[in-house]
Design an enzyme around this catalytic site. Structure first.
Site, PDB file in Angstrom:
ATOM      1  N   GLY A 158       0.826  -1.196   0.000  1.00  0.00           N
ATOM      2  CA  GLY A 158       0.000   0.000   0.000  1.00  0.00           C
ATOM      3  C   GLY A 158       0.859   1.245   0.000  1.00  0.00           C
ATOM      4  O   GLY A 158       1.988   1.244  -0.510  1.00  0.00           O
ATOM      5  N   SER A 216       0.414  -9.851  -0.979  1.00  0.00           N
ATOM      6  CA  SER A 216      -0.718  -9.722  -0.071  1.00  0.00           C
ATOM      7  C   SER A 216      -1.870 -10.436  -0.754  1.00  0.00           C
ATOM      8  O   SER A 216      -1.795 -10.756  -1.943  1.00  0.00           O
ATOM      9  CB  SER A 216      -1.080  -8.257   0.231  1.00  0.00           C
ATOM     10  N   THR A 240       7.061  -3.081  11.361  1.00  0.00           N
ATOM     11  CA  THR A 240       6.706  -1.751  11.847  1.00  0.00           C
ATOM     12  C   THR A 240       5.209  -1.519  11.684  1.00  0.00           C
ATOM     13  O   THR A 240       4.744  -0.375  11.778  1.00  0.00           O
ATOM     14  CB  THR A 240       7.475  -0.658  11.076  1.00  0.00           C
ATOM     15  N   ARG A 242       1.864  -3.968  12.692  1.00  0.00           N
ATOM     16  CA  ARG A 242       1.092  -4.334  13.870  1.00  0.00           C
ATOM     17  C   ARG A 242       1.687  -5.606  14.462  1.00  0.00           C
ATOM     18  O   ARG A 242       1.960  -6.572  13.739  1.00  0.00           O
ATOM     19  CB  ARG A 242      -0.392  -4.551  13.539  1.00  0.00           C
ATOM     20  N   GLU A 290       2.055  -2.372  25.012  1.00  0.00           N
ATOM     21  CA  GLU A 290       2.871  -1.161  24.976  1.00  0.00           C
ATOM     22  C   GLU A 290       2.431  -0.203  26.072  1.00  0.00           C
ATOM     23  O   GLU A 290       1.223  -0.011  26.258  1.00  0.00           O
ATOM     24  CB  GLU A 290       2.747  -0.480  23.606  1.00  0.00           C
ATOM     25  N   HIS A 350       8.049   1.791  19.420  1.00  0.00           N
ATOM     26  CA  HIS A 350       6.963   2.273  18.556  1.00  0.00           C
ATOM     27  C   HIS A 350       7.202   3.722  18.136  1.00  0.00           C
ATOM     28  O   HIS A 350       6.379   4.604  18.382  1.00  0.00           O
ATOM     29  CB  HIS A 350       5.602   2.123  19.241  1.00  0.00           C
TER      30      HIS A 350
END
Length: 319
Positions: free
Chosen positions: A155, A176, A236, A238, A267, A286
């Site tokens: 994407g 994907s 980076t 999920r 987190e 994150h």
């Protein structure tokens, strides 16, 4: 009486300086919290008198049970235009308007490459040794030029990562579930025939998929076993897309050369979490979207959202 706006997880204490809040200060008192509230009880207590809440990305979940404990809450602003940890139906039932902000795609792309380069050239190991008076050169870097970059997701983020890979002279493949050959060609990549093929043939695998029922746990023990022992895995996107226990096991037995992580199931990561001491791991807290320009965009749009809400015409509504 002025309304009260609570800004959550302002770790760097910059929320009130990254934007001009003056347009709303005559009607809104802004209070930021640098500490993270780990439980719903702590969060409900801290937000008991909040009419407006500003939250960053998906750091804090807002389930139906929390909305029920915040009767004063009327506006929830979440950075970005997608948020999977807010119960939008519950927000509507409780009369809470949920709005988003713009979000730049470039900061997470840049961090992705920071992790890839840090892993490939052993930067953490070499920097630590240099600063501690240790050995002068102890690693042999992995070349990227001529190697294969495998992207899960192509994407707006994956496409930008692909272009950087091409600039490094890498061969770029992508996969994907709904990726077309035409989309891959747009960014100079080729479409892998299957997830398995991409994992078997890539020297670096980077995850850029949206978390969904289809992608949750996509990379488990079986899939990680397909990676080459010289391959690197970077996530980076999920945390839940990669099975944490399977990745830990792979790192400990040296089944892959290393992993770069910027996202975690919990987190902030608990101090005693096994990922903190895992070998072959380069991890960041994150930071993907944490950049000066992005923060100015988040908080600037949050002020605009509050202004529009106070004027009776909410903008950038989510739900």
């Amino acid at each position: 009486m002025r309304m009260r706006c609570a800004v959550l997880d302002d770790y760097q204490r910059v929320a009130t300086t990254m934007a001009d809040w003056s347009p709303v200060l005559d009607r809104v008192e802004v209070v930021s919290f640098a500490e993270h509230f780990a439980t719903e009880d702590e969060l409900a207590t801290a937000l008991a008198d909040a009419d407006i809440v500003v939250t960053l990305r998906e750091r804090v979940a807002f389930p139906a049970s929390l909305f029920a404990r915040l009767p004063r809450l009327r506006l929830l602003v979440a950075s970005g235009m997608r948020n999977s940890v807010i119960d939008h139906a519950a927000a509507e039932r409780h009369g809470v308007t949920v709005c988003g902000t713009a979000s730049a795609p470039t900061p997470p792309v840049e961090l992705t490459w920071a992790l890839i380069l840090g892993l490939a050239r052993g930067l953490v190991t070499e920097n630590a040794a240099l600063r501690a008076g240790g050995p002068w050169q102890s690693t042999v870097g992995a070349d990227l030029h001529g190697r294969r970059l495998g992207l899960l997701g192509l994407g707006k983020l994956g496409g930008r990562v692909a272009r950087v890979g091409l600039a490094f002279g890498m061969e770029v493949t992508a996969w994907s579930q709904h990726l077309t050959a035409e989309r891959a060609e747009e960014v100079g990549a080729t479409r892998a025939a299957s997830l398995e093929e991409l994992l078997r043939t890539s020297d670096v695998v980077s995850v850029h998929l949206v978390l969904s029922d289809r992608t949750r746990g996509l990379l488990g023990e079986r899939e990680l076993a397909l990676l080459r022992p010289t391959a690197y895995l970077v996530n980076t996107s999920r945390a839940a897309i990669v099975d944490q226990d399977a990745l830990l096991a792979a790192l400990h037995r040296g089944a892959i050369a290393g992993a770069g992580l910027d996202v975690f199931e919990t987190e902030p990561l608990p101090a005693d979490h096994p990922l903190r001491s895992a070998p072959r791991l380069l991890a960041t807290p994150h930071l993907g979207y944490v950049s000066e320009d992005n923060y100015r965009r988040y908080y600037g749009d949050a002020v605009e959202d509050i202004q529009a809400f106070l004027a009776g015409s909410p903008i950038r509504r989510l739900g």
